[in-house]
Structures are given as structure tokens and as C-alpha cells.
Design an enzyme around this catalytic site. Structure first.
Site, PDB file in Angstrom:
ATOM      1  N   TRP A   1      37.653 -61.480  45.518  1.00  0.00           N
ATOM      2  CA  TRP A   1      38.245 -62.795  45.252  1.00  0.00           C
ATOM      3  C   TRP A   1      39.663 -62.499  44.774  1.00  0.00           C
ATOM      4  CZ3 TRP A   1      40.192 -65.710  41.137  1.00  0.00           C
ATOM      5  CH2 TRP A   1      40.196 -67.088  41.314  1.00  0.00           C
TER       6      TRP A   1
ATOM      7  N   ARG B   1      29.179 -65.655  44.392  1.00  0.00           N
ATOM      8  CA  ARG B   1      30.230 -65.457  43.397  1.00  0.00           C
ATOM      9  C   ARG B   1      31.587 -65.922  43.918  1.00  0.00           C
ATOM     10  NH1 ARG B   1      28.729 -62.040  39.341  1.00  0.00           N
ATOM     11  NH2 ARG B   1      30.796 -61.180  39.025  1.00  0.00           N
TER      12      ARG B   1
ATOM     13  N   ASN C   1      36.171 -55.215  39.829  1.00  0.00           N
ATOM     14  CA  ASN C   1      36.177 -56.644  39.517  1.00  0.00           C
ATOM     15  C   ASN C   1      36.886 -56.791  38.183  1.00  0.00           C
ATOM     16  OD1 ASN C   1      35.599 -59.311  38.938  1.00  0.00           O
ATOM     17  ND2 ASN C   1      33.451 -58.946  38.423  1.00  0.00           N
ATOM     18  N   GLY C   2      37.864 -57.698  38.099  1.00  0.00           N
ATOM     19  CA  GLY C   2      38.589 -57.891  36.844  1.00  0.00           C
ATOM     20  C   GLY C   2      40.084 -57.856  37.107  1.00  0.00           C
TER      21      GLY C   2
ATOM     22  N   GLU D   1      31.552 -85.075  35.019  1.00  0.00           N
ATOM     23  CA  GLU D   1      30.759 -84.080  35.744  1.00  0.00           C
ATOM     24  C   GLU D   1      30.538 -84.512  37.207  1.00  0.00           C
ATOM     25  OE1 GLU D   1      30.034 -81.156  35.469  1.00  0.00           O
ATOM     26  OE2 GLU D   1      28.281 -80.796  36.709  1.00  0.00           O
TER      27      GLU D   1
ATOM     28  N   LYS E   1      31.743 -82.333  40.438  1.00  0.00           N
ATOM     29  CA  LYS E   1      30.851 -81.879  41.513  1.00  0.00           C
ATOM     30  C   LYS E   1      31.474 -82.195  42.863  1.00  0.00           C
ATOM     31  CE  LYS E   1      28.783 -79.639  40.059  1.00  0.00           C
ATOM     32  NZ  LYS E   1      28.761 -79.300  38.692  1.00  0.00           N
TER      33      LYS E   1
ATOM     34  N   CYS F   1      34.660 -61.323  42.205  1.00  0.00           N
ATOM     35  CA  CYS F   1      34.343 -60.181  43.066  1.00  0.00           C
ATOM     36  C   CYS F   1      32.909 -59.702  42.862  1.00  0.00           C
ATOM     37  CB  CYS F   1      35.262 -59.018  42.752  1.00  0.00           C
ATOM     38  SG  CYS F   1      36.987 -59.431  42.829  1.00  0.00           S
TER      39      CYS F   1
ATOM     40  N   LYS G   1      31.745 -68.280  41.365  1.00  0.00           N
ATOM     41  CA  LYS G   1      30.645 -68.707  40.507  1.00  0.00           C
ATOM     42  C   LYS G   1      30.847 -68.237  39.080  1.00  0.00           C
ATOM     43  CE  LYS G   1      26.570 -70.341  39.617  1.00  0.00           C
ATOM     44  NZ  LYS G   1      26.568 -71.793  39.427  1.00  0.00           N
TER      45      LYS G   1
ATOM     46  N   HIS H   1      44.369 -98.478  31.116  1.00  0.00           N
ATOM     47  CA  HIS H   1      45.555 -97.831  30.561  1.00  0.00           C
ATOM     48  C   HIS H   1      46.272 -96.978  31.589  1.00  0.00           C
ATOM     49  CE1 HIS H   1      44.496 -99.327  26.632  1.00  0.00           C
ATOM     50  NE2 HIS H   1      43.238 -98.990  26.900  1.00  0.00           N
TER      51      HIS H   1
ATOM     52  N   GLU I   1      34.686 -80.172  43.645  1.00  0.00           N
ATOM     53  CA  GLU I   1      34.374 -78.756  43.810  1.00  0.00           C
ATOM     54  C   GLU I   1      33.893 -78.423  45.221  1.00  0.00           C
ATOM     55  OE1 GLU I   1      31.407 -78.224  40.731  1.00  0.00           O
ATOM     56  OE2 GLU I   1      31.923 -76.105  40.702  1.00  0.00           O
TER      57      GLU I   1
HETATM   58  C1  F6R Z   1      30.994 -76.207  38.097  1.00  0.00           C
HETATM   59  C2  F6R Z   1      30.911 -74.808  37.763  1.00  0.00           C
HETATM   60  C3  F6R Z   1      31.934 -74.243  36.861  1.00  0.00           C
HETATM   61  C4  F6R Z   1      31.226 -73.526  35.711  1.00  0.00           C
HETATM   62  C5  F6R Z   1      32.237 -72.829  34.801  1.00  0.00           C
HETATM   63  C6  F6R Z   1      31.580 -72.152  33.624  1.00  0.00           C
HETATM   64  O1  F6R Z   1      29.975 -76.600  38.957  1.00  0.00           O
HETATM   65  O2  F6R Z   1      30.024 -74.119  38.188  1.00  0.00           O
HETATM   66  O3  F6R Z   1      32.776 -75.236  36.388  1.00  0.00           O
HETATM   67  O4  F6R Z   1      30.477 -74.456  35.009  1.00  0.00           O
HETATM   68  O5  F6R Z   1      32.942 -71.880  35.541  1.00  0.00           O
HETATM   69  O6  F6R Z   1      30.681 -71.169  34.027  1.00  0.00           O
HETATM   70  P1  F6R Z   1      29.570 -70.608  33.037  1.00  0.00           P
HETATM   71  O7  F6R Z   1      28.649 -71.718  32.721  1.00  0.00           O
HETATM   72  O8  F6R Z   1      28.928 -69.503  33.809  1.00  0.00           O
HETATM   73  O9  F6R Z   1      30.300 -70.117  31.815  1.00  0.00           O
END
Ligand code: F6R
Length: 610
Positions: free
Chosen positions: A74, A27, A100-101, A482, A486, A2, A605, A506, A489
Site C-alpha cells: 500500500w 488490508r 510494512n510501516g 457512520e 460506510k 501492506c 483495513k 446552519h 468508503e
Molecule cells: C471504517 C473502517 C475504518 C476503521 C479505522 C479504525 O469502516 O474500517 O474507519 O474503523 O481505521 O480501525 P481499528 O478499529 O482497527 O482501529
């Protein structure tokens, strides 16, 4: 998650709040709303979907006023509907609040408020807060009632309150979710994150957990929840507004991918010299102590966790320190054995991720030292840690982490090399080679970006596939994880999984059939031949191999259906260079599929709830 914006000042409040909310769109959210005090009472407007829906409604039927709170929600408790969107109001519509929370004890609080005759309209946990303020305000002055309410809450919150009875001020507080105060000229903001206020001011106050703040056009007053004044000096944010804009790129993600040569350079600046690596005095002292640690535990979530997995290879192989890596949400609940000889390294872009923050608190409670690798100054984790290696990547706006990841890897290289040196684990010739190699990394990343046309062609060729594997060994194994993250996501139509290439046999190989795309990371390494054999195993089952290989590798051509070359580098630095084609591939597949790249559905985010 949020986004909160509160504004008191002379500018038109609705457009100011909407503009700041737009800067928090990254966010992630599914509905939005605003409450405005118009001189007589509070008016609220909410819409589901994106901010443009709210903006259109406000254009059609404007609201005007002197101060306002806005929110992008959110959903956690209750679906993303207009009723559940924030701001929420009390029974009489004289108070409005955004949050937010998660309020963990909301059910008990709600039951007791219902018994006292309060009428609830939404399914949210948030609504209890505003009714509690209303209840306490029956017998206490508003600021006291607000702070008293916060003392009843369990869980996490950042809140901003608007009261018709007090039209010159807004009230805010935080516990476990971020909230900053932006101090402008004759105007003051409350916001979830700095980019929301950057267009108007770079002067901010960071709140600590369990602190409340009253803001007026003249400034801010911070107190404890008991009302004791807290002296807090403003900080000057180094980022400027341009760093939080798209700069002509179609998406923030693409802009941030292309920024990487500069952001990596920024991570290195002032630290990497020709013959040595140094940090500020405090960090140098911390690292000296850390070099005697018996064990490191690297924690993080999502992409930051993947950076930790790369860090494990680096730190064990080069600095010769035993390392464990944990997903922060598991670390905090698995009962880890920690002591004074263990250091926990918390890796986080935002510095606000709830699980990583909880891991940091747990580590400190058990006597372990904490080093944070973090991008956001003044964030919760940066303030809790014993020392911080800032990544200096600038604001990362796209939900998918790109430049923050490569800066985390760069910081881990600096950490590995300086610890390795302090521990006497790196021979002189290797030390010189590593330092020279690291100096070159920004330029190698610049060159890696030139492969974009080839990556785009490959992405378009495979864009209609719905399942992908990503495979690699050693340092390329976390890179494979990773790369897959990406893609899944930002392209929710696609299932993508990363695996250690040696694990293929496996289980996962059973799924390979004609046309199944597999992205192989086959850059120079001691296990190159083994990866080449894995590629053949996929091809034997008619899978399609998209291979990322080192420039000049002639042998690889016959193994690849699509081939992408990246510059050669030390294996230690290869995850930084190899991240580039993986990011670009995900980006162009998502673009070909017309996905909402910067704000993928259901993702946020900054994940400030568990
Ligand atoms: C992936 C992504 C998330 C963050 C994760 C941790 O692209 O953005 O997986 O990496 O939520 O966030 P931080 O680094 O802010 O603790």
C-alpha cells in the site's frame, strides 16, 4: 495496509505464499511481489495491481524454490509501480526484504548509503533497510547485521528478510507494525495477521515491538534487537479458517453484515446474565476501580471513533460519568490533560491502528489508565492496555467495518451498564429493563436484517445520486456519521456526509435541491418530533427523504419518499439495530455502482502508519 508473508517448509513455496497473501488482501494494496530462493540465488517477481496479476505472471513463468517472502504494498513513499513494489534487494541481489510501516529517517540513511556506493532502484523508504543490512553484513554475521540495522531505524516497521547465504531461515522483526509467527507441522510462517496462516495452523507467536525472530521449518527463535533470547509461549487462535472465508456470500462485507446476530451474541456471552453483568476477575477488578474515575476519554479512528461518540451518549446519560471523545490522531497531538483519575478507553477492531496505539502510549506515559475495546487478541493495543474488553466478533476481512462496529457498541453497552450499576446511577427497575433489552438485541438485529429487500430497492432507486446527507439527533447523530462513512468508503464515486440534524439549518441545507437524497434516522427517541420537522424542511426544498423509522410508526409514512422500518428497542441499543439498514444501504448502492466493495481503492483495513 501492506501484507507480509514469509514461508519456510515443504509445501510449494510460491502457491503457499500467494494463498496466504490472498488472505491478507483485505488490508488494502496496490502492487504485489514475491522473492524466492531457488537453491542458487534469489529471484524476484513483482506486479502492479491485484494479486491475480502476480499470480498470472507466475503461472506463465513459474518460480520454484525452498523458501520465499511475499508482499502486498500500500504505497506511502513512491507511486505504486513495479520498481517500488516489494521485495527490495541489495546491490548484489543476495538479500531480499519486505516491509510494512514507514522509516522516518530514511532520507539521512539513504544519503549515507549512497555515499558508500550503494545503488538504489526505487523511491521507497524501505530500500534503505536492505542496503543497511548489506552494509553491516560486510563485517558482521547476517543475524547480527539484521538486528544492528533495525537499531538504526526510526519510525515503524514489520520486516521479513530472505538471504541467499542462509537458505534455511527467514528473519523478521517488528516495531509499531504487526507481525505474527505461524507455527505449523514442519513449516513456519511470518505474517502481518493471523488469517494468513489460519488454513495451516492456529498456533501463533505474537512478537512485541523491538523484537526479532528467526524462523526455520522446525520453529522460531525470538530475541531482543541486541540478540538476547526471549521466551515466548505460542497462543492458540480461537478463530478457524471458515471464519475468514466468504461462505457463499458475494462479498465479505455482506457476510459480515449477516453475521451480526451471532457476533453480538458472542460479545455478550459469559458476560450478560439475567440479573447481572460480569467479566473475568481481572476486568471486574479494573471496572471497580474505573467506576471511581472522574473522567473517561474515548479514542478511536473512523468507525471506532463513531462507536466512541455513541459511547459518550451512553456513559454520560446512563452511567453518569463525564466523557470526552477524541479522534485518536488529534488526541495524541492536542496535549490532553491526563492524570491518575482519568481513564482512556481505546476502541479498535485491529488493535494495531497507529494513531490509537500512540494515544494509548501517551495516556500511559501521563499516568492515566487504559481500557481497550478490541477485537484482536494479542494485538499491540490489547497488550499495552491495563485491561481489555474483547469484542469477540471474529476476523473482520472487508475493509468497511460492520460487525466489529456493532460488537464495539455492544461492549460499550456492557461497560455503561456495569459502570452505571457500580456507581449507583441505575435504578433497580431500569436495570432490569436494560438487561432484558440487551438480551434481545441479537434477535432484533436478526429481524433488522430482514429489511434487506426494502433497503436494496431504496439503494437501487438512489444509486445514481452522487451526493448524500445522513441526518440524526442524539444517539442517531453518530449513527448518521457512520452511515455516511460506510457509503463514501465503499462507493468512491459518491460524496456522503453525516450531520447532526439540528445543524442542517446552519449551513448544509443551502445545498438541498430537487432529488438530493437525505437519509434520516428517525427512530423512537425524545427528539423524534424535531427530526420529523427536519425531514419536512428537506422536503420543502424538494430533497428526497429515505427514512429509517421504528416499526409501527404510522405517522412517519407521510414524511418519507422511501421508508425502512427497524424493530423498536431502548434508545440506548438503537445504534446497534440502526447500523444494519445503513450498512445494507451502503452495500447495495455500491453494488449497483459496481464498486470494489471489499477492497475500496486507497483504503486499508489496518492503518498502521500515521
Ligand atoms: C471504517 C473502517 C475504518 C476503521 C479505522 C479504525 O469502516 O474500517 O474507519 O474503523 O481505521 O480501525 P481499528 O478499529 O482497527 O482501529
Amino acid at each position: 495496509m501492506c501484507g507480509i508473508v514469509g514461508y519456510v517448509g515443504k509445501s510449494p513455496v510460491v502457491s503457499t505464499v500467494l494463498d496466504s497473501l490472498r488472505r491478507l488482501e483485505y488490508r488494502g494494496y496496490d502492487s504485489a511481489g514475491i522473492a524466492v530462493f531457488n537453491g542458487h540465488g534469489i529471484q524476484v517477481r513483482k506486479r502492479t495491481g491485484k494479486l491475480k496479476e502476480l499470480a498470472a505472471s507466475l503461472q506463465h513463468q513459474p518460480l520454484e524454490g525452498r523458501l520465499a517472502v511475499g508482499h502486498t504494498r500500500w504505497a506511502t513513499h513512491g507511486e505504486p509501480t513495479e520498481l517500488n513494489a516489494h521485495p527490495h534487494t541489495d546491490c548484489r541481489g543476495e538479500l531480499a526484504l519486505v516491509h510494512n510501516g514507514i522509516i522516518e529517517n530514511y532520507a539521512q540513511l539513504k544519503a549515507s548509503l549512497l555515499a558508500r556506493g550503494h545503488r538504489f532502484r526505487s523511491q521507497t523508504d524501505t530500500e534503505v533497510i536492505i542496503h543497511l543490512v548489506e552494509e553491516y553484513a560486510k563485517r558482521l554475521p547476517l543475524p547480527v547485521a539484521f538486528r544492528r540495522t533495525l537499531q538504526d531505524l526510526r519510525g515503524s516497521y514489520a520486516v521479513c528478510l530472505l538471504a541467499a547465504s542462509d537458505p534455511k531461515r527467514l528473519y523478521g522483526a517488528r516495531c509499531g507494525s504487526p507481525l505474527v509467527v505461524g507455527l505449523g507441522r514442519g513449516e513456519t510462517f511470518l505474517a502481518s495477521d493471523v488469517p494468513a496462516v489460519l488454513a495451516r495452523t492456529r498456533k501463533v507467536l505474537y512478537l512485541n515491538d523491538q523484537e526479532a525472530v528467526e524462523i526455520s521449518a522446525e520453529g522460531a527463535r525470538v530475541t531482543t534487537l541486541e540478540g538476547k533470547p526471549v521466551a515466548r509461549k505460542p497462543s492458540l487462535v480461537a478463530w478457524d479458517v471458515a471464519s475468514a472465508q466468504k461462505d457463499g456470500h458475494a462479498h465479505f462485507m455482506l457476510k459480515e453484515i449477516h453475521e451480526q446476530p451471532a457476533t453480538i451474541e458472542q460479545t455478550l456471552t459469559g458476560r450478560l446474565g439475567r440479573a447481572q453483568i460480569t467479566f473475568d476477575r481481572r476486568t471486574n477488578a479494573f471496572l471497580k476501580e474505573l467506576s471511581r474515575a472522574e473522567r473517561l476519554i474515548l479514542i478511536g479512528c473512523g468507525t471506532a471513533y463513531h462507536a466512541g461518540l455513541v459511547g459518550e451518549y451512553m456513559l454520560e446519560e446512563v452511567a453518569k460519568i463525564p466523557v470526552d471523545v477524541d479522534v485518536a490522531s488529534e488526541f495524541r497531538y492536542r496535549g490532553p490533560m491526563l492524570d491518575r483519575n482519568t481513564t482512556v478507553v481505546a476502541i479498535t477492531q485491529s488493535g494495531e491502528t497507529a494513531d490509537t496505539l500512540a494515544g494509548v502510549k501517551l495516556a500511559k506515559e501521563q499516568g492515566a489508565k487504559v481500557l481497550a475495546i478490541c477485537n484482536v487478541m494479542g494485538s499491540s493495543i490489547a497488550r499495552q492496555a491495563d485491561a481489555v474488553l474483547y469484542t469477540h466478533a471474529g476476523p473482520e476481512i472487508a475493509v468497511a467495518s460492520t460487525k466489529a462496529y456493532t460488537s464495539q457498541l455492544t461492549a460499550l453497552c456492557l461497560l455503561t451498564l456495569s459502570l452505571g450499576k457500580l456507581r449507583g446511577a441505575i435504578p433497580a427497575a431500569a436495570w432490569r429493563r436494560y438487561l432484558a433489552g440487551l438480551q434481545e438485541v441479537p434477535e432484533l438485529v436478526r429481524r433488522a436484517l430482514r429489511v434487506e429487500p426494502a433497503v436494496k430497492r431504496a439503494a437501487q432507486r438512489y444509486a445514481s445520486a452522487r451526493d448524500f446527507y445522513y441526518l440524526g439527533r442524539r444517539y442517531n447523530y453518530p449513527s448518521a456519521l457512520e452511515g455516511a462513512l460506510k457509503l463514501k468508503e465503499i462507493c468512491p464515486l459518491i460524496h456522503a456526509e453525516g450531520y447532526a440534524a439540528g445543524e442542517m439549518k446552519h449551513g448544509p441545507i443551502s445545498l438541498i435541491r430537487r432529488g438530493w437524497p437525505v437519509v434520516f434516522l428517525a427512530t423512537e427517541s425524545p427528539v423524534y418530533d424535531k427530526v420529523a420537522s427536519n425531514i419536512e424542511e428537506v422536503r420543502a426544498r424538494k430533497g428526497e427523504c429515505i427514512v429509517i423509522a421504528s416499526e409501527g410508526d404510522r405517522n412517519i409514512r407521510r414524511h418519507a419518499d422511501a421508508l425502512i422500518f427497524v424493530p423498536r428497542t431502548e434508545e440506548l441499543f438503537s445504534p446497534i439495530v440502526n447500523a444494519v439498514p445503513l450498512q445494507l444501504f451502503a452495500y447495495h448502492v455500491a453494488r449497483a455502482n459496481r464498486c470494489d466493495i471489499d477492497q475500496p481503492p486507497n483504503l486499508a483495513k489496518s492503518v498502521t502508519v500515521e
